[in-house]
Design an enzyme around this catalytic site. Sequence first.
Site, short mmCIF file in Angstrom:
data_model
loop_
_atom_site.label_atom_id
_atom_site.label_comp_id
_atom_site.label_asym_id
_atom_site.label_seq_id
_atom_site.Cartn_x
_atom_site.Cartn_y
_atom_site.Cartn_z
N ASN A 153 0.88 -1.19 0.00
CA ASN A 153 0.00 0.00 0.00
C ASN A 153 0.91 1.22 0.00
O ASN A 153 2.10 1.12 0.30
CB ASN A 153 -0.97 -0.05 1.20
CG ASN A 153 -0.26 0.14 2.53
OD1 ASN A 153 0.49 1.09 2.72
ND2 ASN A 153 -0.50 -0.78 3.47
N ASP A 197 2.63 -8.45 9.14
CA ASP A 197 1.36 -7.72 9.23
C ASP A 197 0.31 -8.46 10.07
O ASP A 197 -0.83 -8.00 10.17
CB ASP A 197 0.80 -7.46 7.81
CG ASP A 197 1.41 -6.21 7.16
OD1 ASP A 197 1.91 -5.35 7.91
OD2 ASP A 197 1.36 -6.11 5.93
N ASN A 215 -7.79 -7.58 10.03
CA ASN A 215 -7.86 -8.32 8.77
C ASN A 215 -7.93 -9.84 8.95
O ASN A 215 -7.80 -10.59 7.98
CB ASN A 215 -6.65 -7.97 7.88
CG ASN A 215 -6.61 -6.50 7.53
OD1 ASN A 215 -5.66 -5.81 7.84
ND2 ASN A 215 -7.65 -6.00 6.91
N ARG A 247 0.43 -11.46 2.37
CA ARG A 247 -0.33 -11.64 3.61
C ARG A 247 -1.08 -12.97 3.68
O ARG A 247 -1.68 -13.29 4.70
CB ARG A 247 -1.31 -10.47 3.83
CG ARG A 247 -0.58 -9.15 4.09
CD ARG A 247 -1.48 -8.12 4.75
NE ARG A 247 -1.87 -8.50 6.11
CZ ARG A 247 -2.70 -7.80 6.87
NH1 ARG A 247 -3.24 -6.69 6.42
NH2 ARG A 247 -3.00 -8.19 8.09
N ARG A 280 -8.87 -4.16 -1.99
CA ARG A 280 -8.49 -5.44 -1.39
C ARG A 280 -9.60 -6.49 -1.44
O ARG A 280 -9.33 -7.67 -1.49
CB ARG A 280 -8.07 -5.23 0.06
CG ARG A 280 -6.86 -4.31 0.23
CD ARG A 280 -5.62 -4.93 -0.37
NE ARG A 280 -4.43 -4.15 -0.08
CZ ARG A 280 -3.73 -4.21 1.05
NH1 ARG A 280 -4.12 -5.00 2.02
NH2 ARG A 280 -2.65 -3.48 1.19
N HIS A 295 -8.44 0.23 2.60
CA HIS A 295 -9.38 -0.58 3.39
C HIS A 295 -10.48 0.36 3.89
O HIS A 295 -10.19 1.51 4.24
CB HIS A 295 -8.71 -1.16 4.64
CG HIS A 295 -7.95 -2.44 4.42
ND1 HIS A 295 -6.79 -2.73 5.09
CD2 HIS A 295 -8.23 -3.52 3.64
CE1 HIS A 295 -6.35 -3.93 4.73
NE2 HIS A 295 -7.21 -4.43 3.85
N CYS A 316 -7.01 -0.99 12.95
CA CYS A 316 -6.38 -2.12 12.25
C CYS A 316 -5.71 -3.09 13.21
O CYS A 316 -5.57 -4.27 12.90
CB CYS A 316 -5.29 -1.63 11.30
SG CYS A 316 -5.80 -0.46 10.10
N1 ARG Z 1 0.30 -3.43 5.81
C1 ARG Z 1 -1.05 -3.85 5.99
C2 ARG Z 1 -1.70 -4.06 4.64
O1 ARG Z 1 -1.43 -3.28 3.76
C3 ARG Z 1 -1.80 -2.88 6.81
C4 ARG Z 1 -3.19 -3.34 7.13
C5 ARG Z 1 -4.01 -2.34 7.86
N2 ARG Z 1 -5.22 -2.91 8.26
C6 ARG Z 1 -6.43 -2.35 8.15
N3 ARG Z 1 -7.44 -2.98 8.65
N4 ARG Z 1 -6.60 -1.24 7.49
O2 ARG Z 1 -2.44 -4.95 4.42
#
Ligand code: ARG
Length: 392
Positions: free
Chosen positions: A23, A66, A72, A91, A140, A169, A265
């Site tokens: 991201n 992560d 998530n 991930r 996503r 997100h 998050c």
């Molecule tokens: N580095 C993670 C990603 O890009 C950060 C996730 C953040 N989580 C969230 N629920 N916004 O997936």
Amino acid sequence: MSASSIRFMMCAPDHYDVDYVINPWMEGNIHKSSRDRAVEQWQKLYSILTENATVDLIQPQQGVPDLVFTANAGLVLEKTAVLSRFFHKERQGEEPYFQQWFEENGFTVHVLPKDLPFEGAGDALLDREGRWLWAGYGFRSELDSHAYLAKWLDIEVLSLRLMDERFYHLDTCFCPLTDGYLLYYPPAFDSYSNRRIEMHVPSEKRIAVTELDAVNFACNAVNIDQLIVMNKASDALKERLGDAGFRIIETPLTEFLKAGGAAKCLTLRSTESVIHAHPVVEKTESRTIRLEGQLLDHGLINRALDLIVEGSGSFQVLNFNLGEQRQSPSLAEVKVTAPSHEVMETIMSQLIDMGAMGLPQEICDCLLEPATLKGVAPDDFYVTTIYPTEVR
Ligand code: ARG
């Protein structure tokens, strides 16, 4: 629900780092976050939450940095969990750990079909009154996953399209609050989604944040009754939230912002309940269309796919047969998904204007008969002049 019966799941940052870029926040930040500071910031958030709720922990694991972003893990409602299917391979290794945690904690786990990305409570947020589920798509999570959520969780799903890659997100720019309030950053959504938000949340309950608050992850907040925990908020935002009866705790999470996450998050609320007062009214819809002709030469296929996306839908190309010679026609079959019937109708009528053919729907509310001659209706076709007639 009393404060202590509200539960969250978190993961300590033992193996946290910015190891890859998936991201825009991670760009230029590889290995730039301080482990010590991250641990200290995470501990502060953890202790604030333990004072106001119960926090369960999942074991940190090497190689999946992560995993700290437990929002998530999946989406929880009552004792059902829909496990995340991560969009990025970086991930995907987290999925078995989250699945095991859900199973060990007594959840019935639903697993989405392969190749149907959905990133859990990062992209799906329950209205705090339990009336419906807000679900994001565009970066996503795939819109097609929303139909599974509606089915498995038996809840109305309101799909919202994300437009700004910084807010990839839903929980980075949207936070439903107690008493029907909503904290959000409107420019992160397309115009149809903004209309949908405005139709469901009255203006006095919509708290729109500025870009500055948005990039400080003010919307990535944890809300427990009247308490809101977040990285940082401007004075104006604190005042607005205070007027609405909320108490704000700011706790710096700069090391996690480098990976594109903050307070919300880093948590997964594992006690979520539903009030089944609202019938499911709006549903995502899918149709399959067929396009035939000089699809590439005339840019027809690009135009059709752009039109679907610009109209708030999403697509999956099921078949594409390129004609053998330059002048021979190509054939494409495309599955179109839209967040509501109304949007599907608009997209379909534009596609039909372009020459697309709608294939018969799987669930059909009308009986089809081949016409024997032009302008001839079937024998038992009943025409009335009393009722309003619609032609499809
Ligand atoms: N580095 C993670 C990603 O890009 C950060 C996730 C953040 N989580 C969230 N629920 N916004 O997936």
